[in-house]
Enzyme design. Sequence first.
Site, PDB file in Angstrom:
ATOM      1  N   ASP A 174       0.837  -1.201   0.000  1.00  0.00           N
ATOM      2  CA  ASP A 174       0.000   0.000   0.000  1.00  0.00           C
ATOM      3  C   ASP A 174       0.873   1.254   0.000  1.00  0.00           C
ATOM      4  OD1 ASP A 174      -1.885   2.094   0.716  1.00  0.00           O
ATOM      5  OD2 ASP A 174      -3.209   0.520   1.449  1.00  0.00           O
TER       6      ASP A 174
ATOM      7  N   SER B 237      -7.321   3.972  -0.723  1.00  0.00           N
ATOM      8  CA  SER B 237      -7.027   2.537  -0.786  1.00  0.00           C
ATOM      9  C   SER B 237      -8.274   1.696  -1.027  1.00  0.00           C
ATOM     10  CB  SER B 237      -6.346   2.080   0.509  1.00  0.00           C
ATOM     11  OG  SER B 237      -5.085   2.689   0.608  1.00  0.00           O
TER      12      SER B 237
ATOM     13  N   THR C 286      -7.889  -2.267   2.172  1.00  0.00           N
ATOM     14  CA  THR C 286      -7.294  -3.115   1.129  1.00  0.00           C
ATOM     15  C   THR C 286      -7.756  -4.567   1.239  1.00  0.00           C
ATOM     16  OG1 THR C 286      -5.406  -1.623   1.165  1.00  0.00           O
ATOM     17  CG2 THR C 286      -5.134  -3.678  -0.065  1.00  0.00           C
TER      18      THR C 286
ATOM     19  N   GLU D  49      -0.899  -8.102   1.808  1.00  0.00           N
ATOM     20  CA  GLU D  49      -0.680  -6.648   1.804  1.00  0.00           C
ATOM     21  C   GLU D  49       0.376  -6.202   2.815  1.00  0.00           C
ATOM     22  OE1 GLU D  49      -3.485  -3.970   3.584  1.00  0.00           O
ATOM     23  OE2 GLU D  49      -2.937  -2.335   2.236  1.00  0.00           O
TER      24      GLU D  49
ATOM     25  N   ASP E 125       2.206   2.644   3.424  1.00  0.00           N
ATOM     26  CA  ASP E 125       1.286   3.778   3.314  1.00  0.00           C
ATOM     27  C   ASP E 125       1.273   4.625   4.590  1.00  0.00           C
ATOM     28  OD1 ASP E 125      -1.152   5.145   2.103  1.00  0.00           O
ATOM     29  OD2 ASP E 125      -2.080   4.258   3.892  1.00  0.00           O
TER      30      ASP E 125
ATOM     31  N   HIS F  91       2.073   8.543   5.103  1.00  0.00           N
ATOM     32  CA  HIS F  91       1.161   9.534   5.695  1.00  0.00           C
ATOM     33  C   HIS F  91       1.834  10.282   6.840  1.00  0.00           C
ATOM     34  CE1 HIS F  91      -2.595   8.829   3.609  1.00  0.00           C
ATOM     35  NE2 HIS F  91      -2.469   7.518   3.773  1.00  0.00           N
TER      36      HIS F  91
ATOM     37  N   ASP G  69      -1.671   0.241  -4.631  1.00  0.00           N
ATOM     38  CA  ASP G  69      -2.930   0.908  -4.975  1.00  0.00           C
ATOM     39  C   ASP G  69      -2.704   2.360  -5.412  1.00  0.00           C
ATOM     40  OD1 ASP G  69      -2.018   1.439  -2.414  1.00  0.00           O
ATOM     41  OD2 ASP G  69      -3.934   1.075  -1.420  1.00  0.00           O
ATOM     42  N   HIS G  70      -1.621   2.966  -4.898  1.00  0.00           N
ATOM     43  CA  HIS G  70      -1.271   4.358  -5.187  1.00  0.00           C
ATOM     44  C   HIS G  70       0.041   4.624  -4.479  1.00  0.00           C
ATOM     45  CE1 HIS G  70      -2.280   5.029  -1.025  1.00  0.00           C
ATOM     46  NE2 HIS G  70      -3.421   4.393  -1.250  1.00  0.00           N
TER      47      HIS G  70
HETATM   48 MG    MG Z   1      -4.126  -0.765   2.744  1.00  0.00          MG
HETATM   49 ZN    ZN Z   2      -3.188   5.906   2.596  1.00  0.00          ZN
END
Ligand code: MG
Ligand code: ZN
Length: 372
Positions: free
Chosen positions: A51, A92, A145, A262, A267, A271, A309-310
């Site tokens: 992620d 997500s 996710t 995952e 991620d 953040h 996912d990004h």
């Molecule tokens: Mg996730």
């Molecule tokens: Zn995020």
Amino acid sequence: MRSIIITTFCIVLSLFVSCSSSTPVVEEIIDVVEGTPVKERPINVILMIADGTGLSQISASQFYNVNTSNYERFRHIGLIKTSSSSDLITDSAAGATAFASGIKTYNGAIGVDNDTIAKPTILEQLDRKGYKTGVIATSTITHATPASFYAHVRYRKMEEEIAEALTLSGVDFFAGGGLKYFNARSDKKDLLSQLQTKGFEVETNFLNTDAFLSPDKKYGFLLAEEGMPKMIDGRGPFLKNATQLGINHLSQNKQPFFMMIEGSQVDWGGHANEANYLIGEIIDFDDTLGYVLDYAKRDGNTLVVVTADHETGGFTLASDDGNYNIIKPTFSTGGHSATMVPVFAYGPGAKNFAGIYENTEIYHKITRILNR
Ligand code: MG
Ligand code: ZN
């Protein structure tokens, strides 16, 4: 006469075009790089999602590890465009729903379309075809996710509803955090005993890779109230161990299996704009990736697809104000970014993942390859 020939040619051409666009690229019989025979159609599929992982995060898994990473073992690489139906920059939930169900939906949506209508997921479709299925995450197992593979709710924060969906799903093995959504719920339901009545052994203390797992049972590991601890706080090799145990369990009946694994917290490091947090998580994911690729190489019948996912954080490995021998990890946002993210594939069907395409194609490509 001439117009008839042209018309005929166009019909033939259009037949050819429509044919070729719905037929996947024929896979080679011998993987030229690995030198091992590979079958055209995989039996098992392992989808790995890190992620929030773009190219800089992957580069960090090289610079901050041993200058190399398991990502370098891939020869079939593509890029995906990740926008959702509601926003240029996806979250997500919409990102995972694109992978799981092959649709563009709004940010926050879990397994539902723009009208909040449930859309079947690849996990559900393969479960119905007799595949064993598993989901593993370092977040809560009810987080956006993993949830997008087995649940259908209009908003990602509905984690109690998502936990209930897990108990009713066809998932045979799961591991992650999120215990409180099962045993400390606002509706007072005890989902742990509900899981047991569905044939699950549930473990809430530890995960032992040497444990005997009965082929006739399902297994659930809920090892934290919320997300699993950070790597920098001593999580240890949970992701790799859960992956090993999951593969052992799902493969033991000689039934085909589908797994989603995952690395959730790359991620979260993004953040938080904390490079050390992020780097610990991507190295952990890379370690797990090494295990999965070793398995897939031995097995020969497993397609491994690895993507994100990004990207999160607008992370870059910038030079330290002109000193080109010092990397200064730098973030440009506390949120996600719109940049394309890479896709890596290994095993039968891997060639189909080269190119630049929408994130929804991950679902469509895997489905086409399995239905070949
Ligand atoms: Mg996730
Ligand atoms: Zn995020």
